[in-house]
Design a protein around this motif. Structure first.
Motif: not given
Length: 460
Positions: A17, A21, A24, A51, A54, A243, A246, A348, A370
């Protein structure tokens, strides 16, 4: 000319993870034109499922590839550290071959802390910038590089005593009493090797920020503290690398949370690798039941001899296994207040949900971060590796967690009840909640900064 960066993650979501990140971030906020991430794993399908989304993101400039290891017949005995270090050693020929096959050839290379032997591969291939990503705390980096600066006799002396290892400019690290350090030769040798290899890199990224570890971060630059140990290698705090939740994810746990009052639910999970014994699982079940607090518990089958046992099992086969290791009638008695989830849950999104009010955690660094970025106080229950250090940090230094006493073996239901009530009901818990929400603000500020000099990845 395209500026291409390669990142390599050792096995486990705690490494994958933050590496993803960071990749990115380097692509979106620095001068990289392309990023390729290699994930070392012994189970590609399982890694892909964890994952998740992603992999479906359409971005030709950000590529994820897997390095598949066949560990059957391999000697992966010992601690989690030695297992993962040996797996990364096994992966070196594939890492070299994979990088040689890239077009264009990379100018930037980043590997996480357990794969520092790959720095020599990057040097051999003429990669211009070589870096290490520490996926855990700056304090753990300090311990690792300082241990490497000590001779074997001095290190063994510390481990044989009841004292602490005093790291210049940092909190001391207390060790469990070890009667015979020779039983830990492999672990100590791997740790000192990693620490020595870190300072051969051009720079070190750490998954932390000044709001969490200001003193430790400063110590790396201080000539009176860890400056001489780092030998001029710069340390860049780049966290929190987590992460993001969502917002539109659909999952039955989230549907259940929608029906619960604000900050009323205790979330219980020991990470992707954590495992409890059968006796401890029963005590935890009774403790949760007797608190009468709402809870979501991610349950895995017990393991008697290895608290990291879930790291190397086929998790898919356990999805429908009976929960007969739980106390008789537990599921029926807690049906109205609790939700038991087999193997995995969207952590998350659970921590980001307004109904979540506390987190019983093994204190893996991913989970700690997190929890902070979502403003959720913790009950710290470390199992293995550097988790005891993390638990001390969040409970004693940051004061955002209550810490269970794991030193006496089984954590009894009475202590579990006490810890849950302390975090969820008492004034002490309100203070923890306020503290973690203040830390959340510092995390949000840190994410607005790059923390890497703008010219760091330019050609020279």
């Amino acid at each position: 000319m395209e500026f291409h960066g390669v990142l390599v993650a050792s096995p486990g979501m705690g490494h994958a993870v933050p590496v993803l990140q960071l990749g990115k971030r380097l692509l979106n906020h620095h001068r990289l034109d392309r990023v390729t991430v290699f994930l070392v794993t012994d189970d590609v399908s399982h890694s892909k499922s964890l994952i998740g989304k992603t992999l479906t993101e359409e971005d030709p400039k950000f590529v994820i590839r897997f390095i598949q290891l066949d560990v059957s017949g391999q000697d992966l005995s010992g601690s989690l550290l030695t297992k993962l270090a040996e797996m990364m050693r096994m992966a070196l020929p594939q890492i070299r071959s994979a990088i040689m096959g890239l077009e264009p050839q990379p100018s930037v290379f980043v590997v996480d802390l357990l794969g520092t032997e790959a720095l020599s591969v990057a040097k051999e291939l003429g990669i211009m910038k070589k870096h290490v990503l520490v996926t855990t705390s700056a304090w753990f980096l300090a311990l690792t590089v300082y241990m490497a600066s000590l001779d074997k006799e001095t290190l063994y002396k510390h481990l044989s005593s009841r004292g602490a290892l005093f790291i210049p400019g940092c909190n001391p690290v207390k060790f469990d009493r070890v009667q015979d350090p020779s039983n830990y030769v492999r672990e100590l040798a791997e740790s000192q090797r990693i620490g020595a290899e870190v300072i051969t890199a051009d720079g070190v990224f750490v998954n932390t920020w000044h709001g969490v570890e200001p003193g430790t971060i400063r110590s790396f630059l201080d000539p009176e503290n860890l400056g001489p140990v780092m030998r001029g290698v710069p340390v860049h705090p780049v966290g929190p690398l987590v992460r993001p939740a969502e917002p539109d994810l659909k999952h039955h746990v989230l549907d259940w949370l929608d029906l619960q009052p604000k900050e009323s639910v205790v979330y219980v999970s020991f990470g992707s690798g954590g495992a409890l014994t059968a006796e401890q699982t029963i005590e935890l079940a009774y403790g949760l039941e007797l608190t009468r607090h709402r809870f979501v518990w991610v349950v895995r089958p017990p393991a008697e001899d290895d608290p990291s046992a879930s790291m190397f099992v086929d998790k898919t086969k356990n999805q429908k296994e009976p929960l007969d290791f739980l106390p008789y009638g537990f599921l029926d008695r807690t049906r109205d207040i609790g939700l038991v989830v087999r193997i995995w849950a969207p952590q998350e999104e659970i921590l980001a949900h307004e109904s979540t009010g506390g987190f019983v955690s093994h204190c893996g660094w991913n989970s700690v971060l997190e929890s902070i970025v979502n403003g959720v106080p913790m009950i710290a229950w470390p199992l293995y590796s550097e988790q005891k250090m993390n638990a001390w940090l969040v409970s004693e230094e940051l004061r955002i967690a209550a810490r269970v006493n794991v030193g006496d073996g089984i954590v009894k239901k009475e202590e579990i009840i006490e810890m849950v009530k302390r975090v969820m009901d008492e004034e002490d818990g309100k203070e923890m909640r306020e503290n973690v929400k203040e830390l959340k603000k510092t995390a949000e500020e840190a994410l607005k900064k790059t923390n890497i000099p703008s010219a760091y990845f330019t050609q020279n």
